[in-house]
Write an enzyme that holds these catalytic residues in place. Structure first.
Site, short mmCIF file in Angstrom:
data_model
loop_
_atom_site.label_atom_id
_atom_site.label_comp_id
_atom_site.label_asym_id
_atom_site.label_seq_id
_atom_site.Cartn_x
_atom_site.Cartn_y
_atom_site.Cartn_z
N GLU A 314 20.95 35.66 -15.00
CA GLU A 314 22.38 35.92 -14.83
C GLU A 314 23.15 35.51 -16.05
OE1 GLU A 314 26.57 34.80 -13.60
OE2 GLU A 314 25.00 33.70 -14.65
N GLU A 315 22.75 34.39 -16.64
CA GLU A 315 23.48 33.85 -17.77
C GLU A 315 23.42 34.73 -19.00
OE1 GLU A 315 25.48 31.57 -17.49
OE2 GLU A 315 24.85 30.12 -15.98
N HIS A 443 28.51 24.93 -18.60
CA HIS A 443 27.60 25.32 -19.68
C HIS A 443 27.33 24.17 -20.66
CE1 HIS A 443 27.94 29.99 -19.26
NE2 HIS A 443 27.48 29.39 -18.18
#
Length: 517
Positions: A314-315, A443
Site C-alpha cells: 500500500e505504501e 512514516h
C-alpha cells in the site's frame, strides 16, 4: 494474480460450507443485530493489542520494519495467515511483483550564504544522487496556478546546473521534475502548499529524470526567501535502492455464505522502511484480524460470504489492492457488495474520521459509488449510539478503498489521522492537542507500540465488529434511501500515493504517496 489456496483445518461451525441464505432466514435484520452485538462485546482493543506486540516483535527482528518485499512483511503475512487458517477460514496468498524501494539517504543542507541543516523526504522512485550528494545553486520557479508544470515556467538558462525549488500544485510531481530536468536542473525540491510533511511519489521508476524530494511549506518559504535575498548553494543527498521483488496479500473468507453477496473488509499490512508501522498500519491489521477470529469463534453461519484482506505494498501506491481488483472478472467484482477500509485507527492525537460516502462535507473528490452513503451512515449511527464524536474525511484515493471505488464498489471505513494538524475545534471534540499532527510519528521510526491511542483503537475495532456482524447477515441497508447528498459533481479518482496535484486537507491521508499532485 497468483493464488495459492490453503486447505483449512478443522473449521468452526461458522465456516462450514452449508450456510443458510438470507432469503431462508425469517428476519435477516434481527440476525444481523444479534451477531453485531455479540461481536462488539467480544472484540476488544486489549485482545487486539497482542497482535500489535507480535508485529512489533517481527519488526524488531527484521531490520526494524515490515515493508512489502522484506522479511518483516513476509513474517507478518505468515502470522496472519496461520491464525486465520487455524480458525477455519479459506485462506490464500495472492502474490505479485513490484518495484521495491528503500531510501538510503535523504539530507538537505544550505551551505551558503548561511549554513544550516534542513529536512527533505525522498520521492518514491526518484533518481539517486551520487554517494555524498550534489552541490548546486538554488533556482526558484515562479509561483502560479500550475507552478513548474510547463517549460515556460523556467527562464532560459536560469536553471541549468541548478536545484529547482517548485511549489506543489497544478500537475503531478513526475511532470514537475521532468519539466525541470528539461530546463537543465540537476535536481528538484517540491515544497508543500499546505501544512505537514510532503511524502510523494513519481509513480514509476521510468518517470524519474532527476533526484527529487519534498519539503514542508515552511521550509519551502524559507528557501525561497533566502534565494530572493541572494545566491543560495545547497548540498543534496538523495539515494534510493530500487529493485523488483515479490510480495503477497493475505485473503481469508468464510467457507459458507452466499458468494453472490460478498462482504469485504481490508487493511494494509505493510509499513514504510523507516519503522515498524504500528499505527500505520498494524493497527488496522490487528483490529481486522481480531474481529475475524471472533467471528470464527462465534460459530455463526453468515448468510453472506465475508472476506477479509490484508494488503501489501500500500505504501508504494496501493499496489496490493490494485493487483487484487485488477484480477477480478466483472462477475467477481459484481459479487462484492461493499468494501470497508481500516487504515491508521489508533493515532495518538486522533480524530475520529469516517469516509464521506455521500459528500455531505462538499470537500474534494465527491461521493463514493452508490451505497457508500449508506455505509457511512451505518458507521456514524453506531458511533452515535456509543456517544463517540466523529467527522467526515474525503475519499482522496490514498488508501486501499481507491481501486474498489474505481470499479464502482460501495466503499467506506474509518481513519484517525496522519500528518494533518488537529484544529482547536477538533481538540475540543476529540481531546488531544491542537496545532499538533494527529500522528506525529507518521512514516517515522517512532511509529512503535508507544504510538498507539488505546481508546481510539478500541472504538474502531468496535466499528469493525459492528459492520461485520450486520453485513454478514443483512445487506438491505445498502439499498435504503440515501441521506441527502451535497450538490457536488463526482470527479474521477486516482489510486496510489501522492503524485502531487492538490493539497491535502486536514483529514487527508497522504499515505505513502498521493496520486493527486
Amino acid at each position: 494474480m497468483a493464488v495459492a489456496a490453503a486447505t483449512a483445518l478443522a473449521a468452526p461451525l461458522l465456516l462450514s460450507a452449508s450456510s443458510a441464505s438470507a432469503h431462508n432466514r425469517p428476519d435477516p435484520a434481527k440476525d444481523a443485530a444479534k451477531l453485531s452485538k455479540k461481536l462488539v462485546k467480544e472484540a476488544s482493543g486489549k485482545d487486539a493489542y497482542k497482535h500489535l506486540q507480535k508485529f512489533q516483535d517481527i519488526a524488531d527482528a527484521a531490520d526494524g520494519h515490515r515493508a512489502a518485499g522484506s522479511l518483516g512483511h513476509d513474517a507478518s503475512a505468515a502470522y496472519v495467515y496461520s491464525l486465520l487458517k487455524k480458525a477455519g477460514y479459506d485462506v490464500s496468498y495472492e502474490t505479485f511483483q513490484f518495484a521495491y524501494i528503500e531510501t538510503q539517504a535523504e539530507t538537505l543542507k544550505v551551505t551558503a550564504p548561511t549554513p544550516r541543516d534542513s529536512e527533505i523526504k525522498a520521492m518514491s522512485y526518484t533518481k539517486s544522487t551520487p554517494k555524498g550528494g550534489i552541490q548546486a545553486g538554488l533556482a526558484v520557479v515562479p509561483v502560479d496556478a500550475t507552478t513548474g508544470c510547463e517549460p515556460t515556467d523556467y527562464a532560459a538558462g536560469a536553471f541549468t546546473g541548478k536545484i529547482a525549488l517548485i511549489q506543489r500544485g497544478g500537475c503531478d510531481f513526475a511532470t514537475k521534475q521532468q519539466t525541470a530536468a528539461g530546463a537543465g536542473a540537476v535536481a528538484a525540491i517540491v515544497s508543500n502548499n499546505t501544512t505537514g510533511v510532503l511524502s510523494g511519489t513519481l509513480g514509476d521508476p521510468a518517470a524519474a529524470r532527476i533526484p527529487t524530494g519534498g519539503v514542508t511549506q515552511a521550509e519551502g518559504a524559507k528557501l525561497a526567501a533566502e534565494a530572493a535575498a541572494g545566491p543560495v548553494t545547497l548540498s543534496l543527498d538523495i539515494r534510493q535502492l530500487q529493485e523488483q521483488r515479490t510480495t503477497r496479500n493475505v485473503i481469508a473468507e468464510t467457507r459458507g455464505g452466499n458468494a453472490a453477496n460478498t462482504v469485504m473488509l481490508g487493511s494494509h499490512l505493510d509499513s514504510v522502511t523507516a519503522g515498524a508501522g504500528i499505527n500505520d498500519n498494524a493497527s488496522g491489521s490487528a483490529g481486522l484480524l481480531e474481529v475475524a477470529l471472533d467471528l470464527a469463534k462465534s460459530r455463526e453461519k453468515p448468510a453472506n460470504k465475508v472476506r477479509f484482506a490484508w494488503w501489501s505494498a500500500e505504501e508504494l501506491g496501493l499496489l496490493g489492492a490494485e493487483d487484487y481488483v485488477k484480477g477480478l472478472s466483472p462477475e467477481q467484482a459484481a459479487q462484492i457488495k461493499l468494501y470497508l477500509n481500516f487504515d491508521m485507527i489508533a493515532s495518538p492525537n486522533f480524530g475520529q474520521f469516517v469516509y464521506d460516502g455521500d459528500n455531505s462535507d462538499g470537500v474534494g473528490e465527491g461521493p463514493g459509488p452508490e451505497g457508500s452513503a449508506q455505509l457511512e451512515k451505518g458507521i456514524t449511527d453506531f458511533l452515535d449510539s456509543k456517544d463517540q464524536p466523529h467527522e467526515g474525511t474525503d475519499f482522496t484515493g490514498r488508501s486501499d478503498y481507491g481501486p474498489f471505488i474505481e470499479v464502482g464498489i460501495p466503499s467506506g471505513g474509518t481513519f484517525t489521522g496522519a500528518e494533518g494538524i488537529k484544529t482547536e475545534a477538533q481538540a475540543a471534540k476529540f481531546g488531544g492537542e491542537a496545532g499538533v499532527a494527529y500522528d506525529p510519528c507518521y512514516h517515522a521510526a517512532c511509529d512503535d507500540l508507544d504510538n498507539i491511542d488505546k481508546k481510539a483503537f478500541d472504538v474502531n475495532i468496535d466499528v469493525i465488529a459492528d459492520a461485520v456482524g450486520h453485513y454478514a447477515h443483512d445487506l438491505s441497508p445498502l439499498t435504503a434511501k440515501a441521506p441527502a447528498q451535497a450538490a457536488t459533481a463526482k470527479v474521477e479518482r486516482t489510486t496510489g500515493g501522492d503524485t502531487g496535484v492538490g493539497a491535502s486537507n486536514a483529514h487527508d491521508h497522504e499515505h505513502g504517496q498521493e496520486t493527486r499532485a
